[in-house]
Design an enzyme around this catalytic site. Structure first.
Site, PDB file in Angstrom:
ATOM      1  CD1 TRP A   1       3.419   0.058   3.287  1.00  0.00           C
ATOM      2  CD2 TRP A   1       3.245  -1.068   5.263  1.00  0.00           C
ATOM      3  NE1 TRP A   1       2.302  -0.133   3.304  1.00  0.00           N
ATOM      4  CE2 TRP A   1       1.962  -0.714   4.588  1.00  0.00           C
ATOM      5  CE3 TRP A   1       3.120  -1.747   6.203  1.00  0.00           C
ATOM      6  CZ2 TRP A   1       0.476  -1.008   5.312  1.00  0.00           C
ATOM      7  CZ3 TRP A   1       1.813  -2.239   6.970  1.00  0.00           C
ATOM      8  CH2 TRP A   1       0.630  -1.773   6.292  1.00  0.00           C
ATOM      9  CG  ASP A   2       3.342  -1.782  -0.654  1.00  0.00           C
ATOM     10  OD1 ASP A   2       3.687  -0.928   0.420  1.00  0.00           O
ATOM     11  OD2 ASP A   2       2.526  -1.887  -1.364  1.00  0.00           O
TER      12      ASP A   2
ATOM     13  CD  GLU B   1      -1.027   6.024   2.751  1.00  0.00           C
ATOM     14  OE1 GLU B   1      -1.873   5.938   1.822  1.00  0.00           O
ATOM     15  OE2 GLU B   1       0.115   6.008   2.698  1.00  0.00           O
TER      16      GLU B   1
ATOM     17  CD  GLN C   1      -3.864   1.282   3.608  1.00  0.00           C
ATOM     18  OE1 GLN C   1      -3.833   2.290   2.813  1.00  0.00           O
ATOM     19  NE2 GLN C   1      -2.950   0.303   3.638  1.00  0.00           N
TER      20      GLN C   1
END
Lengths: 789, 789
Positions: B356-357, B498, B613
């Site tokens: 998705w970056d 995650e 994150q």
């Protein structure tokens, strides 16, 4: 870095080649020593100093990271084909020898200013490698780093490496070593394992399993080290696993770290638990103890294999023992599923394939010293019969046609095409796999040699006869009738000399084919009379009745080239009519192999009287009584003038042939070159492995050539012709299962059998017949005359 | 050597991280300089200084042999799967940068005593790499060796390397350089090419073709050098070819050698003859000229991409430009067959997969600066629709479910299992490929963002609508009805964070899913009314009539977590009820990524309030107007306390979110960390490639965060909140195909469109509405007050 040096950096062209390594004798053992850090000799030394026990071969690379070497571990019989367009090759296995060392924050590297002394030495008799280096850190601390290794002969699956650090000045507060199993090794950029599993058991044992198409390699590693101050840290890498172990060393102290590695192809599987126990026991015993057990086995082996030569220089002694070390190390002692590769287990050269080298150059040593091992090698060929039959059929022939290059099956592994010619883009056909057929006679020849010397009837009945009969059938189908000559001929063939392709009636091949068929015919007749059951069984499968007449007729009527008026045996039908190459000396002296192909095309070379290697001379070696001394000498000289010796198989053949006719001085000239093929100061040779056949050739030259040993028709022949400065030779050979100690000097030939011969052995010493029961001494009759011709 | 250093040699834990490289400004261009020879930083510097032009990425390895680096060349879209048990990965291609140098018999090696000076520098604006080293040979001769390289932006297939030797003292009589194309490169021990063909054309051009399962890579290399004294010698190696070129250099003289390399995937094939001509022309023009052409294109690109910041420190300027250099270098400009990997084209990390970056972190830069490139990236996702449909079907869902990791197809490339746990032997299931679904909303979000800013209707009609509708259908099928809540819920999912697996109603995911379905529903209605033909066509294929109601209903009735009494948006249904991790600071400061997993099991981590994150914070960034400043601040602070920032995607998200609400100082703290993710003095990071998403995040933070640019509902919003010491920012953005130059300082916001807007653009500056036709200047009303909040 070796590549760029080709022919530019070396100044050694044409010089008499020397052994590059220093030789050191210590209590009956010989060490080869590389006395300084020589990156240019890294690849060569790794091959020469490799640890081999017949199951594994581990290149003697530096453990610490270095640019110049190429790590390699090869397991006998562990082949794989990576891609359809690649050939099956001996797999370069995960590395277990590498380690990184960081001492108080400084990585220790041999290619650094910190290295002050370096020595890599290798014990020819124990196979132990010792790399010692001294480093002086910028902090002022200095230490000696020792890396010892051996591949155990007590347990062929066991490899042991011990790393020691001894402080000479100062201390180490924070030391760390990082080592494990590195499966990122490739065969020059080609990976083989389709899957690699990694485990750590009991926070102690590292385990890597590599999956090939047909095999699974398992490597289990246990370590022990002084003072376990801090827990090890294990890290999974892609295709491998590392452990990091931490330590400190006081001023004057020593830290020792030992790896015990159990390596096996899962086919010969010992369960992991038993492997762990074994490694545990090793770890408790320690390096010295485990090494001692290995050394005892080695001593037993050397007792059988030893060749003592009074008067020989240390270099000669080292070269002969070196040859034997590697012969012992390349022999798959406990397997009949594989044979001996052209580079043994020391490198990627020739893809680890098995050539005629195994039977003609290497087998004799085992046949006379370790007959069971010789039998294994021949049983491997028996297992390859079906593949050989398939190959024969594919080419429209009968019987069995052995592959020019073999791996684990009887299938032909020679690629059909070599790499494209980079300039023309044309693929060069590799003709040897298609047209070099003599291997099929060589194997039959070896079978009979083995039987002649060992009397191993069981082998013959289970394996030997079938090989001989099937290869004979091949030869009959390979020949064709020549109306003009009123004889069978063998056309469009390649003999041992591969610079002469597509010739008719290659002398070596035709004589060998005739031998094979004659042998088959005689044996068939004998079997029919003496072992009718076996004969009938073979007849059912091989059509004995149908074929034996054809073997006989073919042997009787096959044309073989005979010496001409100048006594030269023509290498083939057209060889003598070709022009000579004008500047052969240039290529003879070149350090670059096959330099002639840089100046001439392959076709031009084929059209000239220029040989890569001995061809007719090989024939003279295999049939020492067939031709007169005069013919032998004439042919050796004639062909030597035309031979570049671009094959390592060549010098030994010439040396042996000359020795056999008493041309000892000439023989010595060749032998000198043969002795140093792997040991000389040419850094560009032996880089991808030692030359197995040539090492076998050294043994043959010493025993068959100088000691004059041969065996035929049930009689041991001893016709010594020792080189001038050799005063006495002592060694043992096995005949009919009896170990005979042989002593030869200028006054006496002494034979002592360790067991009594029930039926005395007929012995011919210098053309006079004797018999041996337990001891036979033949003295020099005329004291003025040497017993050695 | 980096491996062993982990956490033992580094003393940098917890320190404020610095840019490791020296920064040098030269005529408007910035150089990053590594001023000394630092083996520990080899891997990192190779990634940071890599030459990338969107087609190829070449790691900035030393050309001379060295132990410490890892060569790498990656071609956009060139993936392969080596074995069934391995995943598809970006292929590490044959190396063209390596060379060996032997001067008067001495091999030149950086790891030798001869190296006296060393500098590796990299021009952020031109992408040129210059490695300069000085050697003093034992003979007394000394020279300076320069290695310059660039990957051309003028011709994306072209890589150029120039090696120069300038004598400072003495001369070189016999120099030799050995260089070519080395196909023995592997992806960490895994080879990819099933066949490698090698040719030399016209005794001049080296050509290597590597065959993969689906692609063929072709590399053609031509060279030119001063004074061709002696003919080159070409040698075939396994999987490669080398040329050896000879030279001499007089005292004070210079020798120059330049390689021009044409690299292509045969799919975009230019015939060999035309390639040769092109290289010939390059060779005639010379390095400087070819470089100049490249530089001109780079200058044009920079004119569009430049961000000028008065008041920014050189480090800040360098970090921002560095981010842009690599964003430009990772963009496959001329292809829609591939996208941008997590490490761009600079290393093997993440196997070169696309996450998705690409859409959420990287696309914004292109969307505002090079919209055509952004369109390419989205077209790539359109091509992946079939694969995404298959994935949805395989999991029992409807519509299109995009892969968590993609390569060239829409297929899921995430392995099902990670490597075995080395201690337990258990395979860890990789849940992200199975449960991390937000990427499917991220792509729909990106499509609409792209259209909003560009107004590219053609794109929407051909590709965009279908993506949005199909992803909406997926979300509807992904949800389930919750009786208690009387709402749809999304259960058992992984959000961006995650460390929190298998949760229900992840805030980020639910909001994004709702957005996606709402968007689809609104667009369907609009299309039905305004473009009935297109609607009917889509209806036929996608069942618009059948599905649009369900999109609407799902969007209306999907539960989304809202701020609680403390204004905290719960990350998921259970997050707030979990206990906090006691010692989070330890892991925040660790130089080792994911160190928390060394102390806690994955299950324990999942059960604690600890984030890898930003998760909710990402949501705040994507919907800047959805929550009040108060809520945003509260959530940023709340979650930051619980976030380790183990993902490089995290700091930039926090920085941007803080900037957006005017918390500039807090934002700056995060931004400082984000800026140096690739550039800091941690040698263990960035070793396997730069962090592409984080670099995109730097741009977003600067433009969206500090400059306060956003665009929604046809209106450009500018709400600057410059960091204290930034005095003025100047940059351009493209809106509806118009390039708008933006100048922001404390007194004025100045917008100048290079073309007039026919229909004036609505602009919101600090919450007041204006229109832009060609120029708009908004001055600070109250001189005492900053225009930047």
């Amino acid at each position: 870095m070796a590549g760029i040096a080709d022919g530019r950096l070396t100044d050694g062209r044409g010089r008499d080649r020397m052994i590059h390594y220093a030789i050191e004798k210590q209590g009956g053992e010989i060490w080869l020593r590389q006395k300084k850090y020589e990156p240019r000799f890294a690849l060569k030394t790794e091959s020469v100093f490799a640890q081999c026990n017949g199951y594994m071969g581990v290149r003697a690379s530096l453990g610490l990271p270095s640019l110049d070497g190429k790590k390699g571990m090869f397991i006998a019989g562990l082949y794989n084909r990576a891609y359809e367009e690649e050939v099956t090759e001996l797999v370069n296995c995960p590395d277990v020898t590498g380690y990184e060392l960081v001492l108080d924050g400084v990585p220790v590297l041999p290619d650094s200013r910190c290295l002050t002394e370096f020595e890599r030495k290798f014990n020819i008799h124990t196979g132990e490698l010792v790399i010692t280096s001294t480093y002086e850190l910028e902090s002022g601390a200095s230490f000696c780093l020792t890396d010892r290794r051996f591949a155990s002969m007590e347990n062929e699956h066991l490899f042991v490496q011990s790393i020691g650090i001894t402080m000479q000045k100062g201390c180490i507060k924070h030391g760390g070593i990082c080592t494990g199993i590195d499966g990122q090794q490739t065969n020059s950029g080609v990976s083989h394992f389709k899957k690699v599993n990694c485990r750590v058991y009991d926070r102690k044992y590292l385990h890597v399993e590599g999956y090939l198409e047909e095999d699974t390699l398992s490597i289990l590693e246990g370590v022990s080290y002084t003072g376990e101050e801090e827990e090890a840290v294990f890290t999974l890498k892609r295709r491998g696993i590392t452990g990091r172990y931490f330590f400190s060393i006081p001023d004057g102290g020593t830290w020792e770290f030992t790896k015990y590695v159990y390596i096996q192809n899962e086919k010969d599987s010992l369960g992991l638990d038993r492997q762990k126990k074994l490694l545990e026991k090793c770890s408790e015993a320690g390096y010295a103890d485990v090494f001692l057990k290995h050394k005892k086995i080695m001593q037993d082996i050397w007792r059988q294999a030893r060749i003592e030569i009074d008067g020989a220089s240390p270099e000669e002694e080292a070269a002969v023992s070196f040859a034997q070390y590697h012969l012992l190390g390349m022999m798959p002692w406990h397997s009949t599923d594989c044979s001996i590769a052209a580079k043994g287990l020391t490198g990627e050269g020739y893809k680890g394939h098995v050539f005629w080298d195994a039977e003609i150059f290497i087998l004799p040593f085992f046949q006379y010293v370790f007959p069971q091992a010789a039998r294994n090698l021949l049983e491997f060929r028996y297992k390859g019969l079906d593949g050989a039959r398939e190959k024969a059929e594919a080419y429209g022939y009968k019987g069995a046609m052995y592959p020019w290059e073999a791996a684990v099956t009887g299938r032909e592994e020679t690629p059909l095409y070599a790499a494209l010619n980079i300039h023309t883009g044309k693929a060069n056909k590799v003709w040897s796999g298609i047209k070099e057929h003599h291997v099929t006679a060589d194997i039959a020849y070896a079978v009979w040699q083995y039987y002649s010397v060992t009397g191993d009837r069981a082998f013959m009945e289970r394996f030997g006869y079938e090989i001989i009969f099937e290869t004979a059938s091949f030869w009959v189908s390979r020949g064709q009738w020549d109306e003009k000559r009123q004889a069978y001929v063998i056309c469009d063939i390649i003999g041992p000399d591969e610079y002469t392709e597509h010739v008719d009636n290659d002398a070596y091949t035709n004589y060998m084919a005739r031998y094979c068929c004659r042998l088959a015919s005689v044996l068939a007749e004998k079997l029919c009379a003496e072992s009718p059951d076996l004969y009938r069984e073979l007849d059912r499968r091989l059509g004995m009745d149908r074929n034996r007449k054809s073997w006989e007729e073919f042997a009787d009527r096959l044309y073989v080239p005979v010496p001409n008026e100048e006594l030269v045996i023509p290498q083939d039908d057209t060889f003598l009519s070709k022009k000579r190459i004008p500047d052969i000396e240039k290529y003879k002296k070149s350090q670059i192999k096959q330099a002639v192909l840089l100046d001439y095309s392959r076709d031009e070379v084929v059209d000239m009287q220029v040989l890569k290697q001995a061809d007719v001379v090989m024939l003279l070696n295999l049939f020492p009584y067939m031709f007169s001394k005069e013919v032998v000498k004439k042919n050796v000289l004639f062909y030597e003038e035309r031979t570049i010796h671009d094959s390592s198989l060549s010098y030994c053949a010439h040396a042996q042939a000359c020795a056999a006719i008493g041309e000892t001085e000439l023989s010595w000239e060749f032998f000198k070159k043969c002795m140093v093929i792997d040991l000389d100061d040419n850094p560009n040779d032996t880089t991808d492995g030692i030359h197995a056949a040539s090492l076998g050739g050294i043994w043959s030259c010493v025993i068959f050539g100088f000691a004059g040993i041969s065996f035929s028709d049930g009689r041991l022949n001893v016709s010594p012709r020792l080189p001038k400065h050799w005063k006495e030779m002592r060694f043992s050979v096995k005949v009919y299962g009896h170990e005979i100690d042989v002593k030869i000097n200028r006054r006496e030939v002494l034979l002592e059998s360790r067991e009594k011969f029930v039926q005395p052995l007929s012995v011919l010493v210098n053309d006079e017949i004797y018999t041996l029961t337990d001891t036979l001494s033949v003295k020099c009759k005329d004291k003025e005359e040497d017993i050695c011709a």
